[in-house]
Design an enzyme around this catalytic site. Structure first.
Site, PDB file in Angstrom:
ATOM      1  NE  ARG A  72     -15.357  71.339  52.565  1.00 39.41           N
ATOM      2  CZ  ARG A  72     -16.024  70.313  52.274  1.00 39.41           C
ATOM      3  NH1 ARG A  72     -15.639  68.928  52.353  1.00 39.41           N
ATOM      4  NH2 ARG A  72     -17.357  70.505  51.948  1.00 39.41           N
ATOM      5  CD  GLU A 109     -31.367  68.647  46.052  1.00 45.10           C
ATOM      6  OE1 GLU A 109     -31.832  68.748  44.946  1.00 45.10           O
ATOM      7  OE2 GLU A 109     -30.066  68.908  46.388  1.00 45.10           O
TER       8      GLU A 109
END
Length: 189
Positions: A72, A109
């Site tokens: 994006r 993560e």
């Protein structure tokens, strides 16, 4: 004029942009509040306000190049570069660029990811604006900064539409020496 129609009258730029960001609960995983920027892009008036916010911020201290983070950041960064009259370079996920690249791996993560940049994308001494849609943990933006610096460029600022401050990314980026600017902050994640 009543601003219930989502117009900018009576709102800050941040409030206006926030009012056009969709929150998708439990995506991509339970408990996650996904901040979807696609409504900002769908309405031409809103998209213009978004791009103008970026352009006005960097008009006086114009970078030499805008770098956009996959994917994006390409949408926003390319238009901002065009409006500022400077070049644009994409920082891609590993394996997507056809020419000689430099790469930077960063931790997610659960696991890691790698981004790449063409070796001729920027030149030593160039001032680069690094753009993405959102700052969560800051890993992607920090990897982009490191790539640009490997090639001798100076990243003048990392700019995104949204910051999720509770995830700590913007703080980590600042601690890592990157000036950061966002237009909208969302509590939670």
């Amino acid at each position: 004029m009543d601003d219930d129609d989502g117009s900018l009258i009576g709102k800050s730029i941040g409030d206006y942009l926030r009012s056009h960001i969709r929150t998708v609960p439990d995506w991509p995983a339970p408990g996650v509040q996904f901040r979807d920027i696609t409504p900002l892009l769908q309405d031409p008036k809103v998209f213009r306000v978004l791009i103008d916010a970026f352009v006005h911020r960097y008009m006086a201290r114009r970078p030499d190049v805008v770098a956009g983070l996959d994917a994006r950041g390409f949408i926003i960064g390319a238009v901002v570069a065009y409006e500022l009259g400077v070049g644009f370079v994409p920082i891609r996920k590993k394996g997507k660029l056809p020419f000689t690249t430099v790469e930077e791996t960063y931790e997610l993560e659960y696991g890691s990811a790698t981004v790449e940049l063409h070796t001729d994308a920027v030149h030593p001494g160039q001032r680069v604006l690094l753009v993405d849609d959102l700052i969560a943990t800051g890993g992607t933006m920090m990897a982009g900064k490191k790539l640009l610096e490997k090639l001798g460029a100076t990243v003048i600022e990392g700019c995104a539409i949204v910051d999720l401050p509770e995830l700590g990314g913007s703080g980590r980026l600042r601690e890592g020496g990157l000036q950061v600017h966002t237009f909208v902050h969302f509590d939670g994640h």
